[in-house]
Design an enzyme around this catalytic site. Structure first.
Site, short mmCIF file in Angstrom:
data_model
loop_
_atom_site.label_atom_id
_atom_site.label_comp_id
_atom_site.label_asym_id
_atom_site.label_seq_id
_atom_site.Cartn_x
_atom_site.Cartn_y
_atom_site.Cartn_z
N GLY A 166 60.55 87.70 22.14
CA GLY A 166 61.96 87.43 22.35
C GLY A 166 62.76 88.67 21.97
O GLY A 166 62.31 89.46 21.14
N GLN B 167 70.16 93.38 19.29
CA GLN B 167 69.02 94.26 18.96
C GLN B 167 68.99 95.50 19.83
O GLN B 167 68.27 96.45 19.53
CB GLN B 167 67.70 93.50 19.10
CG GLN B 167 67.57 92.37 18.08
CD GLN B 167 66.25 91.65 18.22
OE1 GLN B 167 66.11 90.76 19.03
NE2 GLN B 167 65.27 92.05 17.43
N CYS C 108 60.03 90.53 13.29
CA CYS C 108 61.20 90.82 14.11
C CYS C 108 61.12 92.27 14.59
O CYS C 108 60.81 93.16 13.79
CB CYS C 108 62.47 90.62 13.27
SG CYS C 108 63.99 90.95 14.17
N LEU C 109 61.41 92.50 15.85
CA LEU C 109 61.34 93.87 16.37
C LEU C 109 62.34 94.79 15.68
O LEU C 109 62.18 96.01 15.69
CB LEU C 109 61.58 93.88 17.89
CG LEU C 109 60.48 93.22 18.75
CD1 LEU C 109 60.91 93.19 20.21
CD2 LEU C 109 59.15 93.93 18.59
N HIS D 32 65.03 81.73 16.27
CA HIS D 32 65.08 83.12 15.80
C HIS D 32 66.08 83.93 16.63
O HIS D 32 66.90 84.67 16.08
CB HIS D 32 63.66 83.71 15.88
CG HIS D 32 63.55 85.14 15.43
ND1 HIS D 32 62.79 85.50 14.32
CD2 HIS D 32 64.06 86.29 15.93
CE1 HIS D 32 62.87 86.81 14.16
NE2 HIS D 32 63.63 87.32 15.12
N GLU D 33 66.00 83.77 17.96
CA GLU D 33 66.87 84.57 18.84
C GLU D 33 68.33 84.12 18.78
O GLU D 33 69.24 84.94 18.79
CB GLU D 33 66.35 84.54 20.28
CG GLU D 33 64.93 85.08 20.47
CD GLU D 33 64.69 86.45 19.84
OE1 GLU D 33 65.62 87.27 19.78
OE2 GLU D 33 63.56 86.68 19.38
N HIS E 55 70.01 85.60 15.92
CA HIS E 55 70.45 86.98 16.18
C HIS E 55 71.84 87.01 16.81
O HIS E 55 72.64 87.90 16.52
CB HIS E 55 69.49 87.68 17.15
CG HIS E 55 68.33 88.36 16.49
ND1 HIS E 55 68.48 89.36 15.56
CD2 HIS E 55 66.98 88.20 16.65
CE1 HIS E 55 67.26 89.79 15.17
NE2 HIS E 55 66.35 89.10 15.82
ZN ZN Z 1 64.28 89.24 15.63
#
Ligand code: ZN
Length: 166
Positions: A46, A51, A91-92, A133-134, A137
């Site tokens: 995701g 991000q 998380c990226l 999670h997304e 964000h």
């Molecule tokens: Zn993340």
């Protein structure tokens, strides 16, 4: 389409609120394609717009092994939650760190697709976790915000050892 640079913690853009999408046009679809391409290249399941330093209320998700079941979530809002499950996450934007937090087990999310069509999804399992999670964000929330105070201290120590994240 383009591969976009991914912002990493503690970049303040990750804490900014996002703006609801009101125009379902080619520009939106091009952005979603770039977001997805960036997610696939980084081997993520995701990726949310903050991000990549864009403050639109959109995220893309693909939890399939074949990497061919992309879901575009435009203006997603979680409207119902039930149960609790432990969830080990990364998380990226915080590369190299994983930890276990609590998430809702089942959720209902209301959103639009890239053409503006209203959709409602009931999700459980990995899809539910990934959407939570997304969507976090999109509200400036990171998974480390859900850590217990003790684990938060461990994260800070890890970060200090790690130096700037890339
Ligand atoms: Zn993340």
């Amino acid at each position: 389409m383009a591969i976009l640079p991914i912002s990493t913690y503690p970049d303040p853009i990750l804490r900014e609120p996002t703006q609801e999408v009101t125009r379902y046009d080619k520009e939106l679809r091009t952005f979603l394609d770039s977001l997805a391409e960036t997610m696939y290249k980084a081997h993520g399941i995701g990726l949310a717009s903050p991000q990549v330093a864009v403050l639109k209320r959109v995220t893309v998700i693909d939890i399939s092994e074949e990497r061919n079941e992309r879901i575009d979530l435009v203006n997603p809002h979680i409207v119902w939650r039930d149960g609790k499950v432990p969830s080990e996450e990364g998380c990226l934007s915080i590369p190299g760190y994983r930890d276990t937090i609590k998430r809702s087990k089942e959720i209902v999310v209301q959103m639009q697709d890239s053409s503006g069509k209203d959709l409602e999804i009931k999700a459980e399992g990995l899809l539910s976790i990934c959407i939570q999670h997304e969507v976090d964000h999109l509200d400036g929330i990171l998974f480390i915000d859900h850590l217990s105070r003790l684990k938060r201290e461990l994260f800070k120590r890890w970060l200090k050892r790690q130096g700037p994240l890339e």
